[in-house]
Scaffold this motif. Structure first.
Motif, PDB file in Angstrom:
ATOM      1  N   PHE A   8       0.830  -1.212   0.000  1.00 13.76           N
ATOM      2  CA  PHE A   8       0.000   0.000   0.000  1.00 13.76           C
ATOM      3  C   PHE A   8       0.860   1.256   0.000  1.00 13.76           C
ATOM      4  O   PHE A   8       0.628   2.186  -0.776  1.00 13.76           O
ATOM      5  CB  PHE A   8      -0.951   0.011   1.207  1.00 13.76           C
ATOM      6  N   VAL A   9       1.866   1.293   0.874  1.00 11.81           N
ATOM      7  CA  VAL A   9       2.736   2.473   0.960  1.00 11.81           C
ATOM      8  C   VAL A   9       3.520   2.644  -0.337  1.00 11.81           C
ATOM      9  O   VAL A   9       3.588   3.743  -0.899  1.00 11.81           O
ATOM     10  CB  VAL A   9       3.674   2.383   2.185  1.00 11.81           C
ATOM     11  N   SER A  11       2.821   1.520  -3.331  1.00 14.20           N
ATOM     12  CA  SER A  11       1.894   1.905  -4.406  1.00 14.20           C
ATOM     13  C   SER A  11       1.499   3.374  -4.306  1.00 14.20           C
ATOM     14  O   SER A  11       1.412   4.076  -5.317  1.00 14.20           O
ATOM     15  CB  SER A  11       0.639   1.039  -4.368  1.00 14.20           C
ATOM     16  N   SER A  12       1.271   3.830  -3.092  1.00 11.98           N
ATOM     17  CA  SER A  12       0.907   5.237  -2.876  1.00 11.98           C
ATOM     18  C   SER A  12       2.031   6.162  -3.322  1.00 11.98           C
ATOM     19  O   SER A  12       1.790   7.177  -3.987  1.00 11.98           O
ATOM     20  CB  SER A  12       0.576   5.493  -1.406  1.00 11.98           C
ATOM     21  N   LEU A  13       3.264   5.815  -2.975  1.00 14.66           N
ATOM     22  CA  LEU A  13       4.407   6.626  -3.390  1.00 14.66           C
ATOM     23  C   LEU A  13       4.562   6.610  -4.908  1.00 14.66           C
ATOM     24  O   LEU A  13       4.893   7.636  -5.524  1.00 14.66           O
ATOM     25  CB  LEU A  13       5.685   6.147  -2.712  1.00 14.66           C
ATOM     26  N   VAL A  15       2.109   6.246  -7.120  1.00 14.19           N
ATOM     27  CA  VAL A  15       1.034   7.081  -7.670  1.00 14.19           C
ATOM     28  C   VAL A  15       1.413   8.551  -7.557  1.00 14.19           C
ATOM     29  O   VAL A  15       1.246   9.327  -8.510  1.00 14.19           O
ATOM     30  CB  VAL A  15      -0.313   6.791  -6.962  1.00 14.19           C
ATOM     31  N   ILE A  16       1.923   8.950  -6.407  1.00 20.93           N
ATOM     32  CA  ILE A  16       2.355  10.343  -6.217  1.00 20.93           C
ATOM     33  C   ILE A  16       3.431  10.683  -7.249  1.00 20.93           C
ATOM     34  O   ILE A  16       3.407  11.759  -7.850  1.00 20.93           O
ATOM     35  CB  ILE A  16       2.865  10.568  -4.782  1.00 20.93           C
ATOM     36  N   TYR A  24       9.960   7.292  -8.183  1.00 18.73           N
ATOM     37  CA  TYR A  24       9.631   6.674  -6.898  1.00 18.73           C
ATOM     38  C   TYR A  24      10.666   7.063  -5.850  1.00 18.73           C
ATOM     39  O   TYR A  24      10.318   7.411  -4.716  1.00 18.73           O
ATOM     40  CB  TYR A  24       9.576   5.148  -7.056  1.00 18.73           C
TER      41      TYR A  24
END
Length: 121
Positions: A8-9, A11-13, A15-16, A24
């Motif tokens: 989750f973390v 993937s979130s990074l 996406v950002i 990344y």
């Protein structure tokens, strides 16, 4: 559970990074070496009543930005690899990169946020 949190973390990074045009590694370094420490320092400064730690962090990052502005991506790659090496160093106690990342990069910051919030209340 650990793998899901890590995923989750990460993937979130990612996406950002895609939304901002950063890699990344750049997002990771900016979040974990600038934004999170800066948010902590702002909370400490509120508690102290003076902007001492926040100004220090901002000055350090201003120096980093000026010193690496043409090589920021490469600097972030170098800093990220150092972070990976540090997380892997903890493997000697039976962990692995994923577990160490969740403990040091998710759980520990949440504990610090909890303490700082308690301090401010």
């Amino acid at each position: 559970m650990i793998k899901q949190i890590f995923s989750f973390v990460a993937s979130s990074l990612s996406v950002i990074g895609r939304r901002t045009g950063l890699t990344y590694n750049e997002v990771n370094i900016l979040v974990y070496y600038l934004l999170i420490p800066l948010s902590w320092s702002v909370m400490v400064d509120i508690w102290l009543g003076e902007p001492i730690t926040s100004l220090t962090i901002l000055l350090v990052w201003l120096g980093i930005w000026i010193g690496t502005r043409h090589l920021f991506r490469e600097w972030c790659d170098w800093a990220f690899q150092g972070s990976v090496d540090l997380l892997n160093w903890f493997n000697r106690w039976g962990g692995n990169y994923t577990l160490n990342s969740v403990i040091i990069c998710v759980l520990l910051p949440l504990i610090i946020y909890g303490f700082l919030i308690w301090l401010l209340i």
